[in-house]
Design an enzyme around this catalytic site. Structure first.
Site, PDB file in Angstrom:
ATOM      1  N   LYS A  24       0.833  -1.214   0.000  1.00 49.76           N
ATOM      2  CA  LYS A  24       0.000   0.000   0.000  1.00 49.76           C
ATOM      3  C   LYS A  24       0.862   1.256   0.000  1.00 49.76           C
ATOM      4  CE  LYS A  24      -1.670   1.949   4.088  1.00 49.76           C
ATOM      5  NZ  LYS A  24      -1.986   3.391   4.122  1.00 49.76           N
ATOM      6  N   ASN A  25       1.917   1.235   0.822  1.00 51.40           N
ATOM      7  CA  ASN A  25       2.755   2.426   0.963  1.00 51.40           C
ATOM      8  C   ASN A  25       3.698   2.629  -0.220  1.00 51.40           C
ATOM      9  OD1 ASN A  25       1.610   3.249   3.398  1.00 51.40           O
ATOM     10  ND2 ASN A  25       2.934   1.895   4.582  1.00 51.40           N
ATOM     11  N   ARG A  95      -4.593  10.229   4.223  1.00 53.15           N
ATOM     12  CA  ARG A  95      -3.426  11.064   4.492  1.00 53.15           C
ATOM     13  C   ARG A  95      -2.521  11.177   3.261  1.00 53.15           C
ATOM     14  NH1 ARG A  95      -0.572  13.689   7.902  1.00 53.15           N
ATOM     15  NH2 ARG A  95       1.661  13.721   7.555  1.00 53.15           N
ATOM     16  N   ASP A 119      -5.138   8.052   9.561  1.00 52.00           N
ATOM     17  CA  ASP A 119      -5.210   7.421  10.874  1.00 52.00           C
ATOM     18  C   ASP A 119      -5.162   8.435  12.012  1.00 52.00           C
ATOM     19  OD1 ASP A 119      -5.309   4.816   9.981  1.00 52.00           O
ATOM     20  OD2 ASP A 119      -3.130   4.632   9.873  1.00 52.00           O
ATOM     21  N   ASP A 314       5.044   0.291  11.885  1.00 58.03           N
ATOM     22  CA  ASP A 314       3.739  -0.248  11.499  1.00 58.03           C
ATOM     23  C   ASP A 314       3.518  -1.683  11.980  1.00 58.03           C
ATOM     24  OD1 ASP A 314       2.791   2.017  10.349  1.00 58.03           O
ATOM     25  OD2 ASP A 314       3.096   1.407   8.277  1.00 58.03           O
ATOM     26  N   MET A 336       7.315   6.563  17.567  1.00 64.76           N
ATOM     27  CA  MET A 336       6.950   7.533  16.540  1.00 64.76           C
ATOM     28  C   MET A 336       5.603   8.229  16.746  1.00 64.76           C
ATOM     29  SD  MET A 336       8.453   5.731  13.116  1.00 64.76           S
ATOM     30  CE  MET A 336       7.933   7.092  12.084  1.00 64.76           C
TER      31      MET A 336
END
Length: 431
Positions: A24-25, A95, A119, A314, A336
């Site tokens: 996805k990223n 985002r 998120d 993640d 983070m």
């Protein structure tokens, strides 16, 4: 759109093979970067999830043609695009809308961006994006939206104030179109950043240092057309390792992209979960010790996230759930995001033994017998972690707001049911 619920009957062992979706990223910045070229682009292995669908709507809104020609194949042709005002409702859903700043600035000289959503896991700075694009010649003003303007982008020696993934991606895309050489320092080097860089090279860009924290981009590039396959999602692979471990199940994760799994495998080995590599497949055997490995001298071990190539942020939610099923004590340190740990109260309600020390640290003592509960997913990764907990718990669990899980994991309930899980999606899928 009706809210989505997962009703999970826990306690079933799984078995079989599963192939991870495309990353996805990677897909999101690559879809955005396809606006850089006026030639056709075909993307393969694109995860068909809510975030990619929303971004496709956004690039159509600025004039690009985008069409799904197969389940996971996307054809994009940005022959002519305009720097139209982006739809605030679409931007607030995702985002990744910030990723349009670089390519639209490069093609149109300006972009007006409503505040991006996504998120709810704590503050996510946009300062690094602004600083990087300013160094490449953009003027940025902030009112109720961000306005980027740059009649001409110029290569520069850019030092990012933090190795932000999306800021690196925005700067990289803008630098490809900038006049002159750009040195991009303190850059993020995650697999998805490498994937974007390799896609830009496939279009015709000249980039040195891919996979390191300093990239040199020779601009402006003459870009053509390309067909490009998005690499497997290493975060989904990590989620599946955790799933196999908590259900004591043998799983084969096919086409797993094993070259990017070293830190993930090392993190799970600290929890007593050892995987085997066969070609590009990853095997998770069922006879795992699930015994947390003490630090040298018998000290309580710590698993912490850090920028790539260390253990990814993640996967911290997944690692926390996995640790509840392992023998021993471990400190989890999530550096983070301020709110990512807050889902552990749901695990405590299910029977997990966890002490939340502060917004960033939790101590997990296992193993715990989890029982079914009703939960609400706050974000993609915590939602997937809750799904792992529900699948291994005794009894039935209900996960509300499962829309969040589906923003990051394609048809996950269908794919896990094929392995032997019992997950009912409400409402049921159509087609």
């Amino acid at each position: 759109m009706a809210p989505i619920q997962y009703i999970v009957e826990g306690g079933h062992r799984l078995s079989g093979s599963i192939e991870p979706s495309g990353n996805k990223n990677s897909a999101l910045p690559i879809i955005a970067a396809a606006l850089l070229t006026e030639h056709p682009v075909t993307l393969e292995n694109v995860p068909r999830i809510r975030d990619t669908e929303t971004l496709v709507e956004l690039i159509r809104s600025v004039g690009a043609a985008a069409e799904w020609t197969g389940r996971n194949t996307l054809h994009i042709h940005a022959k002519s695009i305009r720097a139209a005002d982006l739809d605030p409702e679409l931007c607030v859903r995702i985002r990744a809308s910030i990723l349009l700043a670089g390519p639209l600035l490069a093609r149109c000289g300006e972009v007006m961006l409503p505040p991006p959503g996504g998120d709810v896991i704590g503050r996510r700075r946009l300062d690094t994006h602004v600083l990087a694009l300013e160094q490449l010649g953009a003027k940025v003003t902030a009112t109720d939206r961000l306005e980027f303007r740059a009649p001409k982008l110029a290569g520069a020696d850019v030092f990012l104030d933090e190795p932000s993934v999306t800021a690196t991606e925005n700067a990289l895309v803008a630098a490809v179109a900038a006049d002159g050489v750009t040195h991009l320092r303190n850059a993020a080097s995650e697999p998805h950043v490498q994937d974007l860089a390799n896609f830009l090279v496939a279009l015709g860009a000249k980039i040195e240092g891919i996979g390191t924290n300093t990239m040199i981009i020779h601009g402006p590039a003459t870009l053509g057309e390309a067909t490009y396959r998005i690499q497997p999602d290493h975060i989904e692979v990590g989620s599946l390792i955790g799933l196999a471990a908590v259900t004591r199940s043998p799983l084969r994760i096919t086409r797993a992209g094993v070259e990017h799994l070293r830190s993930i495998r090392m993190g799970f080995e600290r929890l007593g979960i050892v995987c085997r590599v066969e070609g590009d497949d990853l095997i998770v055997p069922s006879n795992q010790t699930l015994k947390i490995q003490d630090d040298f001298g018998g000290h309580v071990p710590k698993l912490e996230d850090q920028p790539w190539p260390a253990f990814p942020a993640d996967l911290m939610s997944i690692a926390i759930v996995t640790a509840t099923q392992c023998e021993g004590v471990i400190l989890m340190f999530e550096k983070m995001f301020e709110s990512r740990m807050f889902f552990v109260d749901k695990l405590i309600a299910m029977g997990a033994r966890i002490v939340l020390c502060d917004p960033h640290r939790a101590i997990i003592a296992g193993p715990s017998r989890l029982h079914g509960a009703t939960m609400t997913s706050p974000d993609i990764r915590a939602g997937m972690a809750m799904l792992l907990a529900a699948v291994c718990a005794q009894g039935t669990s209900t996960i509300n707001n499962a829309d969040q899980i589906e923003r990051g994991y394609e048809r996950i309930e269908e794919r896990l049911n094929a392995l032997g899980a019992k997950i009912k999606r409400v409402p049921e899928r159509k087609g």
